[in-house]
Motif scaffolding. Structure first.
Motif, short mmCIF file in Angstrom:
data_model
loop_
_atom_site.label_atom_id
_atom_site.label_comp_id
_atom_site.label_asym_id
_atom_site.label_seq_id
_atom_site.Cartn_x
_atom_site.Cartn_y
_atom_site.Cartn_z
N GLU A 147 77.92 88.76 71.96
CA GLU A 147 78.56 89.03 70.67
C GLU A 147 78.19 90.43 70.19
O GLU A 147 77.04 90.86 70.33
CB GLU A 147 78.10 88.02 69.62
CG GLU A 147 78.46 86.59 69.89
CD GLU A 147 77.77 85.66 68.91
OE1 GLU A 147 78.09 85.73 67.71
OE2 GLU A 147 76.88 84.89 69.34
N ASP A 148 79.16 91.10 69.60
CA ASP A 148 78.93 92.38 68.93
C ASP A 148 78.91 92.11 67.44
O ASP A 148 79.96 91.88 66.81
CB ASP A 148 80.05 93.36 69.29
CG ASP A 148 79.81 94.75 68.70
OD1 ASP A 148 78.91 94.89 67.84
OD2 ASP A 148 80.54 95.68 69.08
N HIS B 142 83.33 88.50 66.05
CA HIS B 142 82.36 87.74 66.84
C HIS B 142 82.19 86.32 66.30
O HIS B 142 81.67 85.44 67.00
CB HIS B 142 80.99 88.42 66.83
CG HIS B 142 80.16 88.08 65.63
ND1 HIS B 142 79.28 87.03 65.60
CD2 HIS B 142 80.11 88.63 64.39
CE1 HIS B 142 78.71 86.95 64.42
NE2 HIS B 142 79.19 87.91 63.66
#
Length: 253
Positions: free
Chosen positions: A90-91, A97
């Protein structure tokens, strides 16, 4: 615990660690019920002699149907292992996200709770049994590329501690399996050369499970650096090292 002749249900055992443990319990003389979503893999395992049941831990109806089938066909069920889990990079700079975060919590944390809730009355009624939850070294030493995975596994750890306290006196023991990185496929071994070989990991796990009394936390040697990083004063340095993987995210330097 005595691992011989157990009747074991493993939710999420069509591959990887779950499948390897299914083989190990079966080799010890146990009756093993393998649960999973992928029907083609369940069919293959049924052909090998395993009892199988479809289950989606994010779907309460699916869990209830699986429970009813298992208890009907295996009334001596005495061990439940909550293996189902996913990990998604995840960003956290990108609000998109959240879909991955939601899916991860629904599967790893809420899925664990749903499965435990489904089988706890049966085990309490028997007056004996074992629940084994599955967390991760990442629950104790975060891998920043998998933030919600780490949070979900930390949550399962805390939930396991509370479950053990609440089931005290019922005859049910509660153990927490804490894997490090394990090479479950040749590809995963190439990606992470330091990952523990699957067979070696499973052998160490089964040896620890045989201990009497069963350890509250099943900690193979390869996960001790994760579990005790804060105590040992290595936490900050190790998190910084693991943060280097964030460079794999799009747009990161």
């Amino acid at each position: 615990m005595d691992i011989n002749d157990r009747t074991v249900f493993i939710a999420g055992a069509t591959s990887g660690i779950g499948l390897e443990l299914a083989h190990r319990f079966a080799a010890a003389g146990g009756a093993v019920i393998v649960g999973g979503r992928r029907t083609e893999l369940l069919d293959q395992l049924a052909a090998q002699g395993f009892a199988t049941v479809p289950i989606d831990v994010t779907d309460q109806g699916s869990i209830d149907r699986a429970r009813d089938t298992i208890i009907r066909d295996h009334p001596g069920l005495d061990t439940v292992v909550t293996m189902s889990g996913i990990g998604i990079p995840e960003d956290l700079r990108d609000p998109a996200h959240f879909a991955a975060a939601h899916q991860t919590i629904d599967t790893n944390l809420l899925g664990t709770i749903r499965v435990i809730d489904a089988f706890t009355p049966h085990l309490i009624g028997r007056g004996t049994g074992t629940i084994i939850t599955v967390t991760s070294g990442i629950g104790f030493l975060p891998f920043p590329l998998l933030p919600t995975y780490a949070a979900s596994k930390a949550g399962v750890h805390a939930y396991t501690e509370a479950l053990r306290a609440q089931l005290d006196g019922t005859g049910i023991e509660v153990a927490e399996l804490v894997p490090p990185a394990v090479a479950t496929t040749p590809e995963s071994a190439r990606r992470n050369p330091s990952a523990l070989e699957l067979g070696e990991f499973a052998t160490e796990v089964m040896d620890l499970l045989r201990t009497d009394p069963t350890p509250r936390e099943i900690l193979v040697k390869g996960v001790l650096m994760h579990r005790w990083a804060e105590r040992d004063g290595t936490y900050d340095d190790l998190v910084a090292q693991r943060s280097q993987a964030l460079a794999a995210l799009p747009g990161r330097p």
